[in-house]
Design an enzyme around this catalytic site. Sequence first.
Site, PDB file in Angstrom:
ATOM      1  N   LEU A  71       0.801  -1.225   0.000  1.00 21.82           N
ATOM      2  CA  LEU A  71       0.000   0.000   0.000  1.00 21.82           C
ATOM      3  C   LEU A  71       0.837   1.279   0.000  1.00 21.82           C
ATOM      4  O   LEU A  71       0.295   2.377   0.113  1.00 21.82           O
ATOM      5  CB  LEU A  71      -0.985  -0.007   1.174  1.00 21.82           C
ATOM      6  CG  LEU A  71      -2.002  -1.156   1.140  1.00 21.82           C
ATOM      7  CD1 LEU A  71      -2.964  -1.057   2.309  1.00 21.82           C
ATOM      8  CD2 LEU A  71      -2.750  -1.206  -0.170  1.00 21.82           C
ATOM      9  N   CYS A  72       2.146   1.143  -0.140  1.00 19.38           N
ATOM     10  CA  CYS A  72       3.009   2.333  -0.265  1.00 19.38           C
ATOM     11  C   CYS A  72       2.914   2.887  -1.679  1.00 19.38           C
ATOM     12  O   CYS A  72       2.877   2.137  -2.645  1.00 19.38           O
ATOM     13  CB  CYS A  72       4.456   1.975   0.039  1.00 19.38           C
ATOM     14  SG  CYS A  72       4.815   1.903   1.785  1.00 19.38           S
ATOM     15  N   HIS A  73       2.903   4.204  -1.771  1.00 18.15           N
ATOM     16  CA  HIS A  73       2.861   4.854  -3.076  1.00 18.15           C
ATOM     17  C   HIS A  73       4.202   4.709  -3.786  1.00 18.15           C
ATOM     18  O   HIS A  73       5.252   4.867  -3.157  1.00 18.15           O
ATOM     19  CB  HIS A  73       2.545   6.351  -2.921  1.00 18.15           C
ATOM     20  CG  HIS A  73       1.160   6.616  -2.469  1.00 18.15           C
ATOM     21  ND1 HIS A  73       0.809   6.596  -1.142  1.00 18.15           N
ATOM     22  CD2 HIS A  73       0.028   6.883  -3.166  1.00 18.15           C
ATOM     23  CE1 HIS A  73      -0.488   6.850  -1.036  1.00 18.15           C
ATOM     24  NE2 HIS A  73      -0.979   7.034  -2.247  1.00 18.15           N
ATOM     25  N   MET A 109       8.220   5.171   5.486  1.00 15.99           N
ATOM     26  CA  MET A 109       8.369   3.740   5.224  1.00 15.99           C
ATOM     27  C   MET A 109       9.638   3.451   4.439  1.00 15.99           C
ATOM     28  O   MET A 109      10.283   2.421   4.643  1.00 15.99           O
ATOM     29  CB  MET A 109       7.140   3.188   4.502  1.00 15.99           C
ATOM     30  CG  MET A 109       5.849   3.298   5.310  1.00 15.99           C
ATOM     31  SD  MET A 109       5.975   2.735   7.030  1.00 15.99           S
ATOM     32  CE  MET A 109       6.339   1.016   6.810  1.00 15.99           C
ATOM     33  N   GLU A 110      10.041   4.360   3.570  1.00 19.89           N
ATOM     34  CA  GLU A 110      11.284   4.186   2.828  1.00 19.89           C
ATOM     35  C   GLU A 110      12.480   4.228   3.775  1.00 19.89           C
ATOM     36  O   GLU A 110      13.405   3.404   3.660  1.00 19.89           O
ATOM     37  CB  GLU A 110      11.406   5.247   1.731  1.00 19.89           C
ATOM     38  CG  GLU A 110      10.504   5.016   0.544  1.00 19.89           C
ATOM     39  CD  GLU A 110       9.005   5.310   0.770  1.00 19.89           C
ATOM     40  OE1 GLU A 110       8.212   4.932  -0.099  1.00 19.89           O
ATOM     41  OE2 GLU A 110       8.653   5.916   1.803  1.00 19.89           O
ATOM     42  N   ASP A 124      23.762 -10.743   7.969  1.00 17.12           N
ATOM     43  CA  ASP A 124      24.190 -11.750   7.002  1.00 17.12           C
ATOM     44  C   ASP A 124      25.709 -11.864   6.927  1.00 17.12           C
ATOM     45  O   ASP A 124      26.248 -12.959   6.788  1.00 17.12           O
ATOM     46  CB  ASP A 124      23.611 -11.427   5.627  1.00 17.12           C
ATOM     47  CG  ASP A 124      23.947 -12.480   4.593  1.00 17.12           C
ATOM     48  OD1 ASP A 124      23.819 -13.687   4.899  1.00 17.12           O
ATOM     49  OD2 ASP A 124      24.334 -12.105   3.469  1.00 17.12           O
TER      50      ASP A 124
END
Length: 168
Positions: A71-73, A109-110, A124
């Site tokens: 749902l992120c643009h 969110m980014e 990792d």
Amino acid sequence: MSEKSRIGWAMADVSAKAVTRRVAVAGGQIRMGETAFELLAAGDLPKGDPLAMAEIAGIQAAKQTPVLLPLCHPISLNRVMVHTILRPEMHAVEVFCVAEIAAKTGVEMEALTGVSVALLTIWDLVKPVNPALEIGSTRLLYKAGGKRGTWIHPDGLPPEVEALIAAL
């Protein structure tokens, strides 16, 4: 299913929002044992330099956020920076991600995606030496722009983040 009708999923409608400069800074940390930390700090891990790799991976991840979070643009970022800081007293690496755009939607969110993937990249590369790692304190630290203006995490900003913001 209940009698209530389900509308379905939708991205937020940002069509009425103004285009503004928006900045978000997220942070998190990864803790490791003393030996693993010393090898990381000395650049002697078997898989290479986790800090350089984490910074690149975090930038890539921030750019891919709309692919990962449905749902992120989809947006065109103006800037993404990932900054790593060694915290010897905690045998930890702190990671910060800055995302910036001029748009109708924010970039929190980014920034959070960039930090998360950077931390996983360090995991990792450190795990062959010590798999007993811990990622924590991932959080939004700062955001600016839009109709709500500037927001700062209630716990305040680390000095390194204040310097990053001042340099923007």
